[in-house]
Design an enzyme around this catalytic site. Structure first.
Site, PDB file in Angstrom:
ATOM      1  N   HIS A  66       1.076  -1.146  -0.040  1.00 33.83           N
ATOM      2  CA  HIS A  66      -0.005   0.060  -0.014  1.00 33.83           C
ATOM      3  C   HIS A  66       0.785   1.364   0.087  1.00 33.83           C
ATOM      4  O   HIS A  66       2.136   1.343   0.461  1.00 33.83           O
ATOM      5  CB  HIS A  66      -0.869   0.001   1.438  1.00 33.83           C
ATOM      6  N   GLU A  68       0.831   3.824   1.860  1.00 28.04           N
ATOM      7  CA  GLU A  68       1.421   4.207   3.266  1.00 28.04           C
ATOM      8  C   GLU A  68       2.547   3.337   3.683  1.00 28.04           C
ATOM      9  O   GLU A  68       3.349   3.807   4.309  1.00 28.04           O
ATOM     10  CB  GLU A  68       0.253   4.030   4.222  1.00 28.04           C
ATOM     11  N   CYS A  96      -6.177   1.686   6.064  1.00 29.06           N
ATOM     12  CA  CYS A  96      -6.624   0.434   6.422  1.00 29.06           C
ATOM     13  C   CYS A  96      -6.129  -0.046   7.731  1.00 29.06           C
ATOM     14  O   CYS A  96      -5.125   0.655   8.268  1.00 29.06           O
ATOM     15  CB  CYS A  96      -6.540  -0.402   5.293  1.00 29.06           C
ATOM     16  N   CYS A  99      -2.236  -0.621   7.574  1.00 37.77           N
ATOM     17  CA  CYS A  99      -1.407   0.755   7.505  1.00 37.77           C
ATOM     18  C   CYS A  99      -1.579   1.561   8.689  1.00 37.77           C
ATOM     19  O   CYS A  99      -0.722   2.026   9.226  1.00 37.77           O
ATOM     20  CB  CYS A  99      -1.861   1.567   6.316  1.00 37.77           C
TER      21      CYS A  99
END
Length: 170
Positions: A66, A68, A96, A99
């Site tokens: 991801h 992040e 999420c 993260c």
């Protein structure tokens, strides 16, 4: 690494957040162009940009890639420390659980995000892991910065993939 043009003085924190979110949006557009879910991130440490990233889950065949996570990893490397207390993370979608956990463990001082994620968001939508009082670190959180622009990137991406059906999420 992107730099603000010359020595920039922002009129307000809102203006500063808007500027850096714009660069995260640019990263999200790079993700979309590569066939990835359009999420982008910018990480600043002590006000200086140290990392930018976008989702690469498809290309890497790795669900942990991801925006992040990639920005935090690059930022820790650049800072020479896993603790990023002086950092601000800008991300186009509400983090999420994975993260948000990494943000807390990295001790990021501030998180600014664009679109809310009603299906997986952990900064107030589904749950608020980032500000959970039982955890030893709780960053400052600001959501909804350039929200419509961030949300439209996501809904447009998914509409194209699903023949008109829209969905926000990863």
């Amino acid at each position: 690494m992107p730099r603000a043009p010359g020595p920039v003085t922002f009129a307000s924190r809102d203006d500063e957040d808007d500027y850096w979110m714009g660069l995260a949006i640019d990263e999200a557009k790079r993700a979309a162009a590569a066939g990835e879910v359009p999420v982008g991130a910018m990480l600043l440490v002590s006000g200086a940009p140290v990392a930018k990233a976008h989702n690469t889950m498809v290309a890497s065949k790795d669900a942990t890639q991801h925006a992040e996570m990639r920005a935090l990893k690059a930022g820790a490397y650049a800072a020479g420390d896993t603790r990023l207390a002086q950092a601000t993370l800008y991300v186009t979608l509400e983090p999420c659980a994975m993260c948000a956990g990494a943000i807390v463990l990295s001790r990021v001082g501030r998180v600014v995000f664009g679109a809310w994620d009603d299906k997986a968001g952990m900064a107030g939508s589904v749950h608020d892991l980032l500000r959970n009082p039982r955890l030893n670190h709780r960053p400052e959180v600001r959501g909804g910065v350039r929200e419509k622009e961030c949300a439209m990137l996501l809904s447009g991406f998914f509409a194209g993939r699903r023949g008109g059906e829209t969905s926000d999420g990863r």
